[in-house]
Design an enzyme around this catalytic site. Structure first.
Site, short mmCIF file in Angstrom:
data_model
loop_
_atom_site.label_atom_id
_atom_site.label_comp_id
_atom_site.label_asym_id
_atom_site.label_seq_id
_atom_site.Cartn_x
_atom_site.Cartn_y
_atom_site.Cartn_z
N GLY A 186 0.84 -1.20 0.00
CA GLY A 186 0.00 0.00 0.00
C GLY A 186 0.87 1.24 0.00
N LYS A 187 0.32 2.35 -0.37
CA LYS A 187 1.04 3.64 -0.28
C LYS A 187 0.02 4.75 -0.40
CE LYS A 187 5.50 4.87 -0.23
NZ LYS A 187 6.50 4.11 0.51
#
Ligand code: NAD
Length: 428
Positions: A117-118
């Site tokens: 994720g980011k």
């Protein structure tokens, strides 16, 4: 002054491929070596979800500004999404997606049970007061609350955010959930569920991997010279640990330039970014250089540990190091990478070298879920062991397939992610 709903595109013409293009190209490169169902590869070209939120902020002067925030969730086949939240004016949706893909590979390569994720907010944190930063972080936590959680998606600090921001984020989330949920983010101060050793972990892993690569190449650490660009959370611990291992660190730098001593610097005496921001050039050293000159020094090992895209087609032919260990994320452009391969310069990729950060984040999460804190010695021992396992897996691919260390790292990661997809299957 921050403006409301700032635009996210930088003014410069893009000369290099975007983070998303790079991530997709690397996926295809690794896939070409593996017998994986093309449907799985196609699936991995895309994020599972991207959340876009508007984050309103009451400024100190009473006005309201609205910022755009993102959370890209690439793949969770091996566990909850994991990755940083950055506050930066150049944050874009595509960049978040590309960086979330990198996190999928990094976690898989380290064999920790997380996906990628980011996220971030399109904002220049330097334009905000501390109080404004706190309000923005808390509101962002609230906007993301439906999509994150200790078993769903666990953010961490990144550019423009720090352990204090993670403490605010955790507090805001916990207040709404009605109970303290320390495991919702990592990179917190140890007093509120952070792990000892988290702050120096990415630099520590860079040093461990550099040490292993030096040994693999049959060099003697005592005869090895090292130059490190960037003397912050990654560069400083990496330089100091390599110094402790016996290597000669001849140059380090910060944003203002580099200091150079051919006989070796006392790295513990040079102030880190945290100890005294941007003070490297104030240190009494025999020579001062520019950052560009540091990258072209005649050393054995070069560690770019400041920012991305510093090794490019312009300077790749002038790099004299025989080994590059990537401390920063994405310091080498694709064109430079091709040149280094052609010139026989070994490059250890970021997803392996700086993975100590996410690995100790995983330790932090385990400590939070178990309500038990580990000693610094235990963190260091377990990190060393995880890094050596990942290094061994990459070396095995390098030897059996005759590929670069970068390709080998992506092959190991993709093999693990693809196998998990194959076992779980496509539903319905
Ligand atoms: P930091 O802010 O602690 O330190 C950055 C250092 O680089 C400082 O010394 C700064 O002066 C210097 N610097 C900044 N701009 C520069 C420029 N244009 N030229 C030369 N030097 C410059 O940052 P950090 O946390 O050490 O991160 C460095 C890199 O490592 C980034 O690419 C980051 O994404 C990556 N990284 C960080 C972590 C982490 O947990 N901190 C983990 C993995 C990867």
């Amino acid at each position: 002054m921050a403006s409301a709903a700032p635009t996210s595109e930088p003014d410069d013409e893009p000369t290099e491929e975007t983070a998303l293009e790079t991530a997709r190209r690397q996926l295809d490169r690794a896939a070409a070596h593996l017998d994986v169902d093309p449907g799985i590869i196609e699936r991995l070209h895309h994020p599972n979800q991207v959340h876009r939120v508007s984050v309103p902020l009451e400024r100190d002067d009473g006005s309201t500004a609205v910022y755009t925030g993102y959370r890209a969730q690439h793949d969770s086949v091996r566990g909850p999404y994991k990755g940083g939240l950055r506050f930066h004016p150049d944050v874009t949706e595509d960049e978040c997606i590309g960086l979330s893909m990198w996190m999928t590979w990094k976690c898989a390569l380290m064999d920790i049970p997380f996906g990628g994720g980011k996220g971030g907010i399109v904002v220049n944190p330097k334009d905000l007061s501390v109080d404004e930063k706190e309000r923005l972080t808390r509101r962002f936590a609230e906007e993301l609350r439906p999509f994150i959680g200790p078993t769903k998606d666990i953010p961490a600090p990144d550019m423009g955010t720090d352990s204090q921001a993670m403490a605010w984020f955790m507090d805001a989330y916990s207040m709404q959930e009605g109970e303290t949920q320390a495991g919702v983010v990592t990179g917190k101060p140890p007093v509120v569920g952070g792990s000892k050793g988290r702050d120096t972990a990415p630099g520590r892993s860079v040093a461990i991997i550099a040490r292993e690569a030096i040994e693999h190449l049959g060099w003697d650490l005592e005869d090895t010279t090292v130059a490190v660009q960037g003397f912050g959370s990654v560069g400083a611990p990496a330089a100091r640990l390599l110094d402790d291992y016996g290597a000669t660190v001849v140059a380090v730098s910060d944003v203002n330039g580099a200091i150079y001593d051919p006989d070796g610097l006392d790295t513990h005496d040079v102030p880190t970014h945290e100890e005294e921001p941007e003070a490297v050039m104030k240190y009494d050293a025999p020579q001062k250089l520019s950052n560009e000159e540091l990258l072209e020094l005649d050393v054995d090992v070069l560690i770019p540990a400041a920012i991305g895209n510093v090794l490019t087609e312009e300077n790749a032919d002038d790099v004299k190091a025989d080994l590059i260990v990537e401390g920063a994320n994405g310091p080498t452009t694709s064109a430079a990478d091709a040149t280094f391969e052609e010139r026989g310069i070994h490059v250890v990729p970021d997803i392996l070298a700086n993975a100590g950060g996410v690995t100790v984040s995983y330790f932090e999460w385990l400590q939070d879920l178990n309500h038990r804190s580990w000693s610094l010695e235990r963190v260091h021992d377990e990190l060393e062991s995880e890094m050596l396992d990942a290094w061994a897996a990459v070396c095995e691919e390098v030897e059996s397939r005759d590929v670069t260390w970068r390709d080998a790292a992506y092959i190991v990661a993709l093999e693990r992610v693809a196998a998990a997809h194959e076992h779980r299957g496509l539903w319905p």
